[in-house]
Design a protein around this motif. Structure first.
Motif, mmCIF file in Angstrom:
data_model
loop_
_atom_site.group_PDB
_atom_site.id
_atom_site.type_symbol
_atom_site.label_atom_id
_atom_site.label_comp_id
_atom_site.label_asym_id
_atom_site.label_seq_id
_atom_site.Cartn_x
_atom_site.Cartn_y
_atom_site.Cartn_z
ATOM 1 N N PRO A 87 -12.063 2.388 -11.824
ATOM 2 C CA PRO A 87 -11.842 1.590 -10.611
ATOM 3 C C PRO A 87 -10.535 0.813 -10.660
ATOM 4 N N LYS A 88 -10.189 0.299 -11.829
ATOM 5 C CA LYS A 88 -8.968 -0.504 -11.928
ATOM 6 C C LYS A 88 -7.726 0.343 -11.683
ATOM 7 N N GLU A 89 -7.673 1.542 -12.258
ATOM 8 C CA GLU A 89 -6.503 2.406 -12.082
ATOM 9 C C GLU A 89 -6.332 2.814 -10.618
ATOM 10 N N VAL A 90 -7.430 3.228 -9.992
ATOM 11 C CA VAL A 90 -7.352 3.663 -8.595
ATOM 12 C C VAL A 90 -6.982 2.492 -7.693
ATOM 13 N N LEU A 91 -7.594 1.339 -7.933
ATOM 14 C CA LEU A 91 -7.310 0.166 -7.104
ATOM 15 C C LEU A 91 -5.859 -0.271 -7.253
ATOM 16 N N MET A 92 -5.338 -0.237 -8.478
ATOM 17 C CA MET A 92 -3.944 -0.618 -8.695
ATOM 18 C C MET A 92 -3.003 0.303 -7.922
ATOM 19 N N LEU A 93 -3.273 1.609 -7.960
ATOM 20 C CA LEU A 93 -2.424 2.561 -7.250
ATOM 21 C C LEU A 93 -2.455 2.302 -5.747
ATOM 22 N N THR A 94 -3.642 2.033 -5.193
ATOM 23 C CA THR A 94 -3.727 1.792 -3.753
ATOM 24 C C THR A 94 -3.027 0.490 -3.352
ATOM 25 N N LYS A 95 -3.019 -0.492 -4.242
ATOM 26 C CA LYS A 95 -2.301 -1.734 -3.933
ATOM 27 C C LYS A 95 -0.807 -1.483 -3.830
ATOM 28 N N TYR A 96 -0.255 -0.685 -4.732
ATOM 29 C CA TYR A 96 1.172 -0.368 -4.658
ATOM 30 C C TYR A 96 1.494 0.438 -3.395
ATOM 31 N N ILE A 97 0.611 1.373 -3.057
ATOM 32 C CA ILE A 97 0.826 2.182 -1.848
ATOM 33 C C ILE A 97 0.800 1.300 -0.603
ATOM 34 N N ASN A 98 -0.180 0.424 -0.511
ATOM 35 C CA ASN A 98 -0.266 -0.463 0.651
ATOM 36 C C ASN A 98 0.905 -1.439 0.700
ATOM 37 N N LEU A 99 1.366 -1.886 -0.462
ATOM 38 C CA LEU A 99 2.547 -2.746 -0.503
ATOM 39 C C LEU A 99 3.740 -2.061 0.139
ATOM 40 N N VAL A 100 3.970 -0.804 -0.220
ATOM 41 C CA VAL A 100 5.111 -0.056 0.332
ATOM 42 C C VAL A 100 4.931 0.178 1.829
ATOM 43 N N LEU A 101 3.737 0.606 2.235
ATOM 44 C CA LEU A 101 3.497 0.926 3.645
ATOM 45 C C LEU A 101 3.669 -0.303 4.535
ATOM 46 N N LEU A 102 3.116 -1.432 4.126
ATOM 47 C CA LEU A 102 3.183 -2.630 4.960
ATOM 48 C C LEU A 102 4.571 -3.259 4.931
ATOM 49 N N ALA A 103 5.250 -3.169 3.788
ATOM 50 C CA ALA A 103 6.629 -3.656 3.749
ATOM 51 C C ALA A 103 7.516 -2.819 4.676
ATOM 52 N N LEU A 104 7.292 -1.509 4.701
ATOM 53 C CA LEU A 104 8.044 -0.635 5.603
ATOM 54 C C LEU A 104 7.736 -0.972 7.056
ATOM 55 N N LEU A 105 6.446 -1.154 7.377
ATOM 56 C CA LEU A 105 6.063 -1.506 8.742
ATOM 57 C C LEU A 105 6.680 -2.838 9.157
ATOM 58 N N SER A 106 6.659 -3.809 8.268
ATOM 59 C CA SER A 106 7.258 -5.109 8.560
ATOM 60 C C SER A 106 8.755 -4.981 8.820
#
Length: 447
Positions: A87-106
């Motif tokens: 769970p920790k590995e998958v959750l960490m990866l999704t946090k980085y992905i969401n960081l990039v996506l939302l920073a791009l959207l912003s």
């Protein structure tokens, strides 16, 4: 041998005090609460952005569907991958992905270069990411705290989550109002006046960045336990779909899990849709209510849910007989409370009913989360939690669509009465025809 109705013995020390001294628990819950708070900014800003860009509710529905449909379709696969890796590995990866996506959207919003196809693409990507982050996030707690502390841990974590869901929309709305909501007399003016929306996405991206840092500080129980033996060879990974099927077969063969999952599926199909559709329609169609009353009723429900979660942590042994019987009794009371909702003519009446419904629902949510996490083997927790979330995220929208069609031929009062009555009937059928009333949260070894 203890009876099936025996309850687990209470821990000698207050588990909440021990949890608050545990740095791993503090890192995990603070990061999760921060991410949930940030998510509320996007949940408010994205629909507002789409409406300011197009003014078209069909486009808004498309954007929301692009987020929700992939999440429902892939969440079971997400659960299988969580069990395969961690769970920790998958959750960490999704946090980085969401960081990039939302920073791009912003960045696209703040620079005025965002186009509709970009909104579609980013919404789809965010929806896919949540299909993996949800099972990872809901499966991580049993890997961080001991089994005896799970209920207290879930009570605190879910309570903080509910608090974030309550405060987030208020803060997001204030931010957008203060810094610009994208409204303007022309397209150029609207783009120049969208600073508040862009900042909302930026703050959500920042929340993912900070929570990724806090997650890195979390040490799971397996990693923290010293080992004096050579590590066992890793099992050969299954194909993802075969892993999903293996989990479903295991849950089906477990009579208590099968009973609960089927019962919750019936509730999602017959109850959740009418609830989600009927309450906003009630507020908008009743002259004495309106948008402010709608917000008040939702706020009362949120406050009740938070209070129920706190009460669940304070009174861990409070139940009506077994866990299953408590679920049935609470659901029957909720059904009875829904029946008069269609007849209210004052805000306080709706708020009082929603407060009581939230209190009962919040209390049981902590119990159910903890029971699933303790019931299934650690290797299947990801798939169990993903199935539980799929029931409400995948089936409830179907129910909502059918409800919208039904409301063309029945009144709002009839809909509330039918929904509440149906829930009471489902409870009665489950009590008489299924072993749900016998479901206990005693440890497996004690049964």
């Amino acid at each position: 041998m203890p009876s099936i109705h025996d309850n687990p013995a209470p821990p000698k020390a207050d588990p909440r005090a021990a949890l608050l001294r545990d740095p791993n628990f503090r890192w995990l819950t603070s990061g999760s609460a921060l991410t949930m708070l940030g998510d509320q900014f996007t949940l408010i800003a994205l629909p507002w952005l789409v409406l300011q860009m197009t003014g078209d509710t069909l486009v808004l529905g498309t954007v929301l569907a692009l987020m929700s449909v992939p999440r429902a379709l892939f969440i079971l696969i997400g659960g299988a991958l969580v069990d395969r890796y961690s769970p920790k590995e998958v959750l960490m990866l999704t946090k980085y992905i969401n960081l990039v996506l939302l920073a791009l959207l912003s960045g696209l919003v703040l620079t005025g270069t965002l186009t509709l196809w970009m909104v579609y693409a980013l919404s789809l990507a965010i929806g896919l990411a949540t299909a993996f982050s949800i099972p990872a996030g809901t499966s991580l707690m049993p890997h961080v705290v001991p089994r005896a502390q799970l209920q207290a841990a879930n009570g605190i974590a879910l309570g903080l989550r509910q608090l974030a869901m309550f405060l987030g929309p208020l803060l997001a709305g204030l931010l957008i109002v203060l810094f610009g909501d994208g409204s303007g007399g022309s397209t150029a003016d609207a783009k120049a006046n969208a600073t508040g929306i862009g900042l909302a996405f930026a703050l959500n991206a920042l929340s993912f960045g900070i929570s990724a840092w806090t997650l890195a500080k979390v040490q799971t129980l397996a990693a923290a336990a010293p080992s004096h033996h050579a590590p066992a060879p890793a099992p050969v990974p299954q194909a993802v779909l075969a892993s999903v099927a293996q989990g479903l077969v295991h849950f089906w063969r477990d009579r208590e899990l099968r009973t609960c999952f089927l019962y919750w599926s019936a509730i999602a199909l017959f109850i959740m849709g009418p609830i989600h559709i009927a309450i906003p329609v009630l507020a908008s169609s009743t002259p004495a209510l309106g948008a402010a009353a709608f917000g008040t009723m939702l706020g009362a429900h949120g406050a009740g849910t938070l209070a129920g979660m706190v009460a669940s942590g304070m009174f861990p042994r409070l139940r009506v007989g077994s866990l299953g019987l408590t679920i049935l009794v609470f659901d029957a009371v909720i059904g009875l409370l829904f029946i008069p909702m269609g007849m209210i003519n004052a805000v306080w009446q709706g708020a009082a009913l929603m407060l009581a419904i939230g209190l009962l629902g919040g209390f049981m949510q902590v119990r159910v989360f903890t029971w699933i996490q303790q019931r299934v083997p650690p290797a299947l927790i990801g798939r169990a939690m993903s199935l539980f979330m799929f029931i409400f995220m995948g089936l409830a929208p179907i129910s909502a669509a059918v409800t919208g069609w039904l409301m063309k031929s029945i009144t709002l009062t009839q809909l509330f009465a039918a929904s509440g009555g149906t829930l009471v009937v489902l409870v009665a059928l489950a009590f008489v025809l299924t072993p749900l009333r016998q479901v206990t949260d005693a440890p497996a070894a004690a049964r």
